[in-house]
Design a protein around this motif. Structure first.
Motif, PDB file in Angstrom:
ATOM      1  N   PRO A  57       0.801  -1.229   0.000  1.00 18.06           N
ATOM      2  CA  PRO A  57       0.000   0.000   0.000  1.00 18.06           C
ATOM      3  C   PRO A  57       0.833   1.278   0.000  1.00 18.06           C
ATOM      4  O   PRO A  57       0.300   2.354   0.262  1.00 18.06           O
ATOM      5  N   HIS A  58       2.129   1.172  -0.309  1.00 19.40           N
ATOM      6  CA  HIS A  58       2.955   2.383  -0.296  1.00 19.40           C
ATOM      7  C   HIS A  58       4.023   2.300  -1.383  1.00 19.40           C
ATOM      8  O   HIS A  58       5.124   1.791  -1.156  1.00 19.40           O
ATOM      9  N   VAL A  59       3.683   2.789  -2.580  1.00 23.48           N
ATOM     10  CA  VAL A  59       4.658   2.824  -3.684  1.00 23.48           C
ATOM     11  C   VAL A  59       4.536   4.157  -4.434  1.00 23.48           C
ATOM     12  O   VAL A  59       3.504   4.816  -4.395  1.00 23.48           O
ATOM     13  N   HIS A  60       5.627   4.534  -5.099  1.00 23.35           N
ATOM     14  CA  HIS A  60       5.633   5.756  -5.920  1.00 23.35           C
ATOM     15  C   HIS A  60       6.148   5.406  -7.306  1.00 23.35           C
ATOM     16  O   HIS A  60       7.353   5.286  -7.512  1.00 23.35           O
ATOM     17  N   LEU A  61       5.233   5.227  -8.251  1.00 15.74           N
ATOM     18  CA  LEU A  61       5.612   4.880  -9.620  1.00 15.74           C
ATOM     19  C   LEU A  61       5.490   6.112 -10.508  1.00 15.74           C
ATOM     20  O   LEU A  61       4.546   6.891 -10.363  1.00 15.74           O
ATOM     21  N   PHE A 149      -6.383   9.687   2.469  1.00 12.44           N
ATOM     22  CA  PHE A 149      -5.799  10.991   2.143  1.00 12.44           C
ATOM     23  C   PHE A 149      -4.467  11.123   2.854  1.00 12.44           C
ATOM     24  O   PHE A 149      -4.392  11.044   4.073  1.00 12.44           O
ATOM     25  N   LYS A 150      -3.416  11.320   2.045  1.00  9.46           N
ATOM     26  CA  LYS A 150      -2.062  11.369   2.601  1.00  9.46           C
ATOM     27  C   LYS A 150      -1.724  12.796   2.984  1.00  9.46           C
ATOM     28  O   LYS A 150      -2.027  13.736   2.252  1.00  9.46           O
ATOM     29  N   THR A 151      -1.073  12.943   4.121  1.00  7.65           N
ATOM     30  CA  THR A 151      -0.615  14.260   4.552  1.00  7.65           C
ATOM     31  C   THR A 151       0.862  14.188   4.891  1.00  7.65           C
ATOM     32  O   THR A 151       1.363  13.145   5.309  1.00  7.65           O
ATOM     33  N   VAL A 238       2.359   6.158   7.963  1.00  7.84           N
ATOM     34  CA  VAL A 238       3.140   5.421   6.967  1.00  7.84           C
ATOM     35  C   VAL A 238       4.596   5.325   7.432  1.00  7.84           C
ATOM     36  O   VAL A 238       5.043   6.101   8.277  1.00  7.84           O
ATOM     37  N   HIS A 239       5.301   4.394   6.878  1.00  4.96           N
ATOM     38  CA  HIS A 239       6.737   4.159   7.124  1.00  4.96           C
ATOM     39  C   HIS A 239       7.242   4.568   8.505  1.00  4.96           C
ATOM     40  O   HIS A 239       8.186   5.333   8.627  1.00  4.96           O
ATOM     41  N   LEU A 240       6.632   4.010   9.540  1.00  5.27           N
ATOM     42  CA  LEU A 240       7.140   4.252  10.897  1.00  5.27           C
ATOM     43  C   LEU A 240       8.422   3.440  11.085  1.00  5.27           C
ATOM     44  O   LEU A 240       8.491   2.278  10.709  1.00  5.27           O
ATOM     45  N   THR A 313       6.683  -0.969   1.343  1.00  4.96           N
ATOM     46  CA  THR A 313       8.053  -0.712   0.860  1.00  4.96           C
ATOM     47  C   THR A 313       8.412   0.772   0.753  1.00  4.96           C
ATOM     48  O   THR A 313       9.570   1.122   0.842  1.00  4.96           O
ATOM     49  N   ASP A 314       7.434   1.652   0.473  1.00  7.85           N
ATOM     50  CA  ASP A 314       7.755   3.025   0.058  1.00  7.85           C
ATOM     51  C   ASP A 314       8.673   2.979  -1.174  1.00  7.85           C
ATOM     52  O   ASP A 314       9.590   3.782  -1.313  1.00  7.85           O
ATOM     53  N   HIS A 315       8.405   2.009  -2.046  1.00 10.54           N
ATOM     54  CA  HIS A 315       9.197   1.839  -3.269  1.00 10.54           C
ATOM     55  C   HIS A 315       9.227   3.141  -4.064  1.00 10.54           C
ATOM     56  O   HIS A 315       8.191   3.645  -4.496  1.00 10.54           O
TER      57      HIS A 315
HETATM   58 ZN   LIG Z   1       6.379   7.409   0.327  1.00 11.34          ZN
END
Ligand SMILES: [Zn+2]
Length: 460
Positions: A57-61, A149-151, A238-240, A313-315
């Motif tokens: 649930p955490h990627v940046h393509l 909603f991401k902040t 996210v990503h703690l 992953t925060d890929h």
């Molecule tokens: Zn990220």
């Protein structure tokens, strides 16, 4: 088209049994011993584990960044994900400050639609919350199926919102039935430390790490949790990465609050000593940075305590040439590292094979919880009658080596070069179709479907 998977050891978040799985069309039709069905294709899964498809649930393509883009686009990124047993990803749309959310969605769709191999959804990052943004929230949740909603509490001047905007957004999102994701680090402190190190001529990747000490994350996590408590809005960090931040969440449970927590595979298995390798450390420049051994212990324990709910992953890969934009100044290194393909195998190898987590916990944090938290369960995230036939057939004993030479991500280095992992993804099914078999991808771009998500309704 029908497929019968025979004799696999079926693992879900709460079960473990040997059975056949019969698939017709896109969904699972029957599960049981010695199923008496004829199928177009039979897959023998004897000796194999069968998991639900992984959800990252955490990627940046194809993410725009400093005039360039993250190096995996929707095609290469979702294909690499499938090779690694992840059948669905949730990517982030970034609102441009001064523009509408809708404009950002339209822009992202141009890059993503008809380009994904695997299934996908979006979180909407709100970087400018005002009266007109507020009016768009309900439409996103009810019509677009985008419910989270991401902040950003950091990246001052670009993505960061202040606490006034955060509280306002939380009130609206709660009213409409959504969820707030947060990048919880103290943007002002990080900005100060970054500038201080630069002015002192401290410019190597090590200072990226030293500009984001644990307290910057612990403080912001605590503030976020307090604001979520005040507004009653569901929150997801996210990503703690660290003990201090997890303690903020732990404290919140003492007043009966529950905040969802995600960590990423790298924070469980890599540590900050990698930043001592001169510019090579740029491979792991990400925010927050890698932490210390004691934080890894905290995160593994947090998974088993039910405080850490998701491993993502925060890929966000960049080619080495792109990373070199920051060769003379750590603050110019594009943030992020490649892992979309490696998450499921690394978590199995380092988690299950090393007895840190159980098989059921593995499926829970890599597949089931992301589906529940983000409104896709039981369509996704489990193996059940009527669920999408997103399945991973996994050899728990096969050992192999991770390398940029063999991975499918569009990036010319690996953060895990030479790592030996135990366990290998052998066959992957996506909505009833064989997607990966014999180290080959059998489906084309455009097969991946945008998954509309439901309002938050599950507890975990
Ligand atoms: Zn990220």
């Amino acid at each position: 088209m029908s497929i019968l998977i025979k004799n696999g050891r079926v693992i879900t978040a709460d079960a473990d049994y040997t059975a056949d799985i019969f698939i017709e069309g896109e969904t699972v039709k029957a599960i049981g011993m010695d199923l008496p069905f004829n199928a177009d294709e039979i897959i023998d899964a004897s000796g194999m584990l069968v998991f639900p498809g992984g959800i990252d649930p955490h990627v940046h393509l194809d993410m725009p960044f400093m005039g360039t883009y993250s190096s995996d686009n929707y095609e290469t990124g979702t294909r690499a994900a499938l090779f690694g047993g992840t059948t669905m990803v949730i990517d982030f749309i970034l609102q441009k400050q001064g523009n509408t959310l809708q404009a950002a969605l339209d822009e992202w769709r141009l890059r993503s639609d008809n380009n994904c191999v695997g299934d996908y959804s979006f979180h909407m990052a709100v970087t400018d919350f005002n009266d007109s943004t507020k009016k768009e929230i309900r439409h996103f949740i009810e019509d677009e199926g985008i419910t989270s909603f991401k902040t950003f509490m950091a990246y001052k001047g670009a993505l960061m919102i202040d606490d006034r905007q955060m509280v306002g957004l939380m009130e609206e999102v709660k009213k409409c039935g959504g969820l707030i994701n947060v990048h919880a680090t103290n943007g002002d402190m990080i900005d100060y430390l970054t500038q201080k190190h630069r002015s002192e001529g401290k410019l190597s990747p090590l200072y990226h790490y030293l500009s984001q000490p644990e307290v910057t994350e612990a403080e912001a996590s605590e503030r976020f949790v307090d604001m979520a408590n005040f507004t009653g809005c569901p929150g997801y960090i996210v990503h703690l990465t660290c003990e201090g931040a997890l303690n903020a969440v732990r404290n919140a449970t003492r007043r009966n609050q529950h905040v969802f927590v995600e960590t990423c595979i790298q924070y469980l298995i890599l540590d900050a000593s990698l930043y001592e390798k001169d510019f090579d450390g740029a491979k792991w420049v990400m925010s927050p940075p890698l932490r210390e051994k004691k934080d890894q212990e905290t995160l593994w324990a947090g998974i088993n305590q039910g405080l850490v709910n998701v491993v993502a992953t925060d890929h966000c890969p960049f080619m080495w040439e792109q990373k070199k934009m920051g060769e003379k100044d750590f603050s110019k290194i594009p943030n992020g590292h490649p892992a979309i393909e490696n998450r499921m195998e690394l978590l199995y190898s380092e988690g299950v094979a090393k007895n840190r987590i159980t098989l059921n916990k593995y499926v829970e944090v890599a597949c089931t919880n992301p589906a529940k938290i983000f409104g896709m369960f039981p369509q996704k995230g489990t193996i059940g009658i009527g669920s999408d036939a997103d399945l991973v057939i996994f050899d728990p004993n096969e050992k192999h080596i991770l390398s940029a030479k063999t991975h499918h991500m569009n990036v010319d280095y690996s953060g895990y070069e030479g790592w030996e992992v135990t366990g290998k993804v052998k066959i992957v099914l996506l909505r009833g179709k064989v997607a990966i078999e014999s180290n080959e991808c059998k489906i084309e771009k455009g097969f991946g479907k945008f998954i509309k998500r439901k309002k938050l309704s599950q507890t975990i």
